[in-house]
Write an enzyme that holds these catalytic residues in place. Structure first.
Site, short mmCIF file in Angstrom:
data_model
loop_
_atom_site.label_atom_id
_atom_site.label_comp_id
_atom_site.label_asym_id
_atom_site.label_seq_id
_atom_site.Cartn_x
_atom_site.Cartn_y
_atom_site.Cartn_z
N SER A 228 36.48 -35.69 20.18
CA SER A 228 35.86 -35.63 21.44
C SER A 228 34.34 -35.55 21.33
CB SER A 228 36.36 -34.07 22.06
OG SER A 228 35.79 -33.22 21.32
N ASP A 229 33.48 -36.00 22.31
CA ASP A 229 32.23 -35.63 22.60
C ASP A 229 32.19 -34.16 22.64
OD1 ASP A 229 29.40 -35.54 22.61
OD2 ASP A 229 29.38 -37.29 24.14
N TRP A 230 31.11 -33.55 22.25
CA TRP A 230 30.98 -32.08 22.02
C TRP A 230 31.02 -31.46 23.29
CZ3 TRP A 230 31.25 -34.52 17.95
CH2 TRP A 230 31.01 -34.10 16.77
#
Length: 793
Positions: A228-230
């Site tokens: 995931s993106d953060w």
């Protein structure tokens, strides 16, 4: 090589533990099973590695690393070899610093030049983006370090980036916004792909099985880790089912939700085991790579700085030149512009690199032996109006042989976290160029920007040299380009519009609070300009270089192109100059089959060649049948048209040198979509027809949910108090406080952070029960809020 560890032998709890990070940058280790941790770091154009002072928002300062030119600059070289070379250098520094996965390259399509993060991306064209991203990945991974393609997918703006829903039709999705990723995945086998923050047609990218499994894994063959993106995870159990393996950062507190989903049967244990296996394989690969001796960072500093300088110089684009460039030795130079001493050499945000050194243009020009008189012309951070600085600069320019005016966009104008408000330069910069050009007819403008700008003075100066953002050696690179020590051989990888309203997406960018509609379809950048007959200020592919080249007529290896086949377009190219010269031969397709509405011109191949003075060489460009395909919305697959296609050999999307024809033996000769001559779906009826369904309604702002942002609830007492508390708790460094762009990014990110992000990004300091209580209080449901808090106890 370590034998593969079978993740199915782990307990369910151990498998679940692997699916989220140990902290902000590391995966979890299970040493009792021989599973190590893997370290990640931002790094599209140089490492932003936080090795010691790691905090849970990733805001701490990073260790020094070479700041190479960002993607927008490197891409302008049109050189896969150079991009590979820089990628390999980034990989070597990652090895030296103990980083196992570089979170890059970024390769989103430049839908609109106002996107604040365009400097991190390659191009408006998916073929060029995909091929260059593949070269970067191969370069990084040649060192044993993993690379991560991002941000997957349809992530083309910063406005409301955590929650925006990109409404895009099926054909546009596949032809523009997925195609580059497909090319890169197939050609480079990246270790990671990062799922983006945004939704796509209602589905969170992190939860979309059609995207992460059906498309990425099953159609394209990707077998690595999806991360995931953060803070992008919306529904963790749904994400695991979709094929999103690793949630970052750690401490998001989503393991109980996965256990509950396993208990009620909505999450298949096999999906958990499969994701755990992928994360395990990644960590073991990282450990195997670390078993080999790593280079010393001290040994890399000088050669990598030299590479950064060469890359920036050769990627620079000569937009205009009346013959003043390259500069003659002994020229008395008026160096105008504060960027000469305070260079703008990279963008702001997660890609911000702490450089090992910085070379300024003033120092480099003086070191080259020029007599230099300097005038700042503007304040470099915000560039407010200052007539006195303009007058002083004009006076200095008048007394020199040539004026070099360094202007561009301050960091506060473009950054991750927010989009630009307009295409103009700061008014002070425009006024400066106009005044200097009036005082000194021999004026060269050096542009430092991350994306296109308007230049009302462009016909009033002798030359415009576009440096984009040149990395830490930008000052030396600029001087090399001005002198011709290194040919500024770049060509534009994006259309520079003459006016903002010439951008097809402009009426729809950046959308509203909930949705952004891609009504322009596939007609982005030069695809729109060539179809609609809109003349750009500077065309995609444009760049003059130095000297002159002559091109002979094009030839094609075969008159018929079958499905799966390839033809070669060739021509003789001569360097008619007394100096080495680089040519970028571009081939565009003009599909005349009428099977489907297509842009007038689409890039299908290119090559870059450097010729010695007087040299003639036969240049070849391969064009595959696959490059001529379109996405068939009825068959939900790629299709090849049957009919005549013109292959246009060009110096840019607007400058065609010669044309050859091929007969394409495709599988489709009848119309593959409802007949239409409408390029841009301006009306709701046209848009619904292109979507193939009713236009989706946006998610209502009320009642508030976990998806609502801090800004959304900012009008409530709860929201105001919470926003103030989050701002106070954010671990902002002193460097960030001194940088307006960084502070703007932080404040905008906090305002646009969905409430679920409070739990995901706080390392357990704020529980999901507290998030639910906040939602309830904001909705004026105090009893429910207190109930959530009691549940926490």
């Amino acid at each position: 090589m370590t034998p593969r560890i079978d993740a199915t032998t782990l307990t369910t709890g151990e498998q679940l533990s692997l699916l989220s990070g140990a902290d902000f940058w590391r995966t979890r280790a299970l040493p009792e099973h021989g599973i190590p941790s893997a370290m990640m770091a931002d790094g599209p154009h140089g490492l932003r590695a936080q090795l010691e002072a790691t905090d849970h928002l990733g805001l701490a300062s990073s260790v020094a690393a070479t700041c190479f030119p960002p993607a927008v600059t490197l891409a302008s070289s049109w050189s896969a070899e150079l991009v590979h070379e820089v990628g390999e250098a980034v990989g070597r520094e990652a090895r030296a610093l103990g980083v196992d996965v570089v979170l890059g390259p970024g390769m989103n399509i430049k839908r609109h030049p106002l996107c604040g993060r365009n400097f991190e991306y390659y191009s408006e064209d998916p073929l060029l983006s995909g091929l260059l991203a593949a070269s970067s990945v191969r370069g990084i991974q040649s060192t044993g370090v993993g690379a991560c393609l991002k941000h997957f997918a349809v992530n083309n703006q910063e406005h409301r980036r955590f929650v925006i829903d990109a409404i895009v039709d099926e054909r546009t999705l596949h032809e523009l916004y997925l195609r580059g990723f497909e090319i890169a995945v197939r050609a480079s086998d990246p270790r990671m792909v990062m799922a983006a923050y945004n939704r796509i047609n209602g589905d969170h990218a992190t939860d979309a099985r059609w995207l992460l499994t059906d498309t990425l894994r099953e159609r394209w063959g990707f077998d690595g880790v999806v991360v995931s993106d953060w803070g992008a995870t919306a529904d963790r159990p749904a994400g695991v089912t979709a094929g999103m393996d690793l949630e970052m950062p750690g401490g998001a507190g989503t393991e109980p939700a996965m256990r509950a989903a396993l208990a009620d049967g909505s999450l298949d244990p096999a999906h958990v085991a499969l994701s755990a296996q992928r994360v395990t394989d990644l960590a073991v690969q990282a450990r195997d790579a670390r078993a080999h001796a790593a280079p010393s960072m001290a040994d890399l500093l000088d050669p990598h700085d030299a590479l950064a300088r060469r890359a920036a110089a050769t990627s620079s684009v000569v937009l205009t030149n009346d013959g003043i460039l390259p500069l003659a030795p002994g020229t008395r130079v008026a160096l105008i512009g504060a960027f000469a001493e305070h260079p703008r050499y990279q963008g702001s945000g997660s890609s911000l690199v702490t450089p090992t050194r910085v070379t300024t243009a003033r120092v480099a020009l003086e070191a080259a032996g020029f007599t230099v008189t300097y005038s700042p012309g503007y304040e470099p951070v915000r560039s407010p109006a200052d007539a006195a600085l303009v007058a002083q600069a004009a006076a200095v320019a008048a007394s020199a042989d040539v004026a070099i005016v360094m202007v561009g966009l301050p960091g506060i104008a473009e950054s991750e976290g927010f989009d630009r408000e307009h295409l103009a330069l700061p008014a002070q910069h425009d006024a400066l160029v106009a005044a200097v050009a009036e005082a000194q007819p021999r004026t060269v403008v050096a542009l430092s920007v991350g994306s296109p700008v308007l230049m009302p003075w462009r016909d009033d100066v002798s030359a415009i040299l576009l440096s984009y953002l040149g990395g830490q050696a930008s000052g030396g690179a600029l001087v090399d380009a001005l002198l011709g020590t290194v040919e500024p051989a770049g060509r534009l990888v994006e259309t520079w519009p003459a006016a903002q309203h010439d951008v097809a997406a402009d009426p729809y960018f950046p959308g509203d609070l909930a949705q952004v509609h891609y009504r322009e379809g596939v007609f982005v950048g030069y695809r729109h300009a060539t179809t609609a007959g809109v003349a750009p200020a500077f065309a995609f592919g444009h760049g003059l270089g130095y000297g002159a080249g002559t091109w002979g007529p094009a030839r094609v290896s075969a008159a018929i192109l079958p499905a799966g086949g390839t033809v070669t377009v060739s021509l003789d190219v001569t360097n008619a100059s007394e100096r080495p010269r680089t040519e970028v031969v571009q081939v565009y397709a003009h599909d005349q089959s009428m099977v489907v509405l297509r842009p007038r011109r689409e890039l299908v191949g290119f090559t870059r060649v450097t010729l010695s003075p007087g040299e003639t060489r036969t240049v070849e460009v391969e064009v595959t049948a696959d490059a001529l395909r379109f996405w068939d919305v009825q068959g939900h697959d790629w299709a090849l048209p049957r009919g005549t296609v013109q292959l246009e050999v060009a110096r840019s999307s607007e400058t065609i040198d010669s044309v050859v024809e091929v007969e394409v033996l495709g599988t489709t000769s009848d119309s593959a979509e409802p007949p239409s001559t409408v390029a841009i779906a301006a009306s709701d009826e046209q848009w619904a027809r292109r979507l193939g369904r009713a236009i989706p309604s946006p998610t209502p702002a009320r009642p508030f949910t976990r998806e609502s942002t801090l800004g959304d609830i900012g009008g409530t007492l709860t929201g105001r108090a919470l926003r103030g508390a989050v701002l106070r708790m954010a671990p902002v460094s002193d460097d960030d406080r001194r940088d307006p762009a960084s502070m703007a990014l932080i404040e905008r990110s906090i305002d646009e952070l969905p409430l679920r992000g409070l739990a995901q990004m706080s390392n357990g300091r704020m529980s999901w029960a507290v998030v639910d209580a906040v939602v309830a209080f904001a909705n004026r449901r105090p009893l429910r809020g207190f109930g959530a808090l009691l549940q926490r106890r």
